[in-house]
Design an enzyme around this catalytic site. Structure first.
Site, PDB file in Angstrom:
ATOM      1  N   ASP A  15       0.653  -1.089   0.335  1.00  0.00           N
ATOM      2  CA  ASP A  15       0.239  -0.157   0.326  1.00  0.00           C
ATOM      3  C   ASP A  15       0.884   1.265   0.045  1.00  0.00           C
ATOM      4  OD1 ASP A  15      -2.622  -1.564  -0.217  1.00  0.00           O
ATOM      5  OD2 ASP A  15      -2.008  -1.869   1.965  1.00  0.00           O
ATOM      6  N   GLU A  55       1.143  -5.834  -5.196  1.00  0.00           N
ATOM      7  CA  GLU A  55       0.888  -4.700  -6.204  1.00  0.00           C
ATOM      8  C   GLU A  55       1.815  -4.804  -6.876  1.00  0.00           C
ATOM      9  OE1 GLU A  55      -2.089  -1.658  -7.174  1.00  0.00           O
ATOM     10  OE2 GLU A  55      -2.851  -3.200  -6.277  1.00  0.00           O
TER      11      GLU A  55
END
Length: 377
Positions: free
Chosen positions: A17, A273
């Site tokens: 994140d 990610e």
């Protein structure tokens, strides 16, 4: 006047994140002259990928971004022109009131998780909930033209190609990390979650006739590697050798250095990610360990990406890539899928570069966000 942006990041999985939001914040400042505040609730995790961060400071400027600690007790702060809630994090109620109290409501965006699923394009840019008249919108990163694209700094692919075209630059960088691979060895990076399939892959690499130098950045997969080695605790700077396999742990490095590490390697195993996207920009064969979700809905995301990623491969190469990725994400044996992939290595390597160029021809995420704001006003 320059637009002001507030980006909120609640650190859920240590580095993914904050990795995404930090790259985005810097790019908005450097390339689009935005005024950016990045609100982070865990500065210690941030410090791992950005060592110059002082985790004890509530406010500091780094690379032109105002980094602010997101406190439990929200201060009296005016809302920005653009407000990004990264990965559906819940904004402080007092800040939401500040948004509603502005003379002109801000653009409020939920920057969602990356997915290749078909429905993403249809939902990208649609309105979501309202709070006291302030409208929130969905904003989806993605791989197709109807999404927000991927994070990619200006000139990144040119920098990567220049670096990979200079063998001495590669050797010098690896030396700065304490890595001295044997000539002719295959270089692999491994950054993953815990995975019971690690042992079978390591054994296959050890049994291979070609030497492999495995670089393992500190992280959650390290315990599995340690169990296979069965030695004293692994530490940076102490390579362990098993037959054809050398295992070396690396300390956490700055994001720019992690990019170069991926550029150096012949194959990159990544997770989450941020590292997933950066491995694609490396233009090298890769393996993605997707974040596990309840009811195995992450497998739908995995299959959706694989459907896009493998669509131009020959049937044999496609089957090999699918088998390897599926084995890795189901913690099955990696031995046979890995050996099978090696049979298609030239095609898989060429495809990784072509995929990178294809994705690089689309607008990047930061530019898409700025354009969305300009269209909105």
């Amino acid at each position: 006047m320059k637009a002001s942006w507030d980006i909120f990041c609640s650190v859920v999985d240590n580095y993914g994140d904050i990795g995404v939001t930090w790259r985005l914040a810097r790019q908005l400042v450097a390339e689009h002259q935005c005024v950016v505040r990045l609100w982070v609730d865990d500065l210690r995790a941030f410090e791992k990928i950005c060592p110059q961060i002082d985790s004890q400071k509530a406010s500091q400027i780094q690379d032109g971004v105002q980094v602010r600690h997101w406190p439990a007790q929200w201060p009296d702060e005016a809302a920005a022109d653009v407000v990004i809630a990264a990965f559906a994090c819940q904004l402080p109620h007092a800040y939401m009131d500040a948004m509603a109290d502005r003379a002109r409501a801000p653009l409020w965006l939920n920057l969602d998780y990356l997915s290749a699923e078909d429905w993403v394009g249809g939902c990208h840019g649609l309105p979501s909930v309202k709070f006291r008249g302030v409208q929130k919108y969905f904003f989806f990163p993605g791989f197709q033209a109807d999404t927000g694209g991927l994070l990619r700094e200006a000139g990144l692919l040119e920098q990567r190609r220049d670096f990979q075209g200079r063998p001495q630059a590669r050797l010098d960088f690896l030396k700065s990390l304490g890595v001295s691979p044997v000539a002719g060895s295959r270089l692999i990076s491994l950054f993953a979650y815990e995975n019971a399939g690690v042992a079978s892959w390591l054994q296959a690499l050890a049994d291979d006739g070609q030497p492999t130098h495995l670089l393992v950045p500190e992280g959650r997969v390290l315990a599995d590697v340690q169990r296979w080695l069965g030695e004293e605790p692994l530490a940076p700077g102490c390579p362990q050798v098993r037959q054809s396999l050398t295992v070396q742990v690396l300390p956490f490095v700055r994001q720019e250095d992690y990019d170069r590490l991926l550029w150096c390697c012949d194959f990159n195993a990544v997770r989450g990610e941020d590292s997933f996207v950066r491995a694609q920009w490396a233009g090298r064969p890769m393996l993605w360990h997707i974040y596990r979700q309840d009811e195995d809905i992450h497998l739908d995301k995995l299959e959706a990406f694989l459907g896009l990623y493998t669509r131009t491969l020959s049937p044999g190469a496609k089957a090999a890539v699918l088998a390897l990725w599926q084995a890795w994400n189901s913690e099955a044996s990696m031995a046979e899928p890995w050996k099978n992939l090696l049979q298609y290595w030239p095609e898989v390597a060429a495809h990784a570069e072509q995929w990178c160029l294809e994705q690089g021809s689309q607008p990047d995420l930061a530019a898409a966000l700025v354009q969305f704001y300009l269209n909105w006003i």
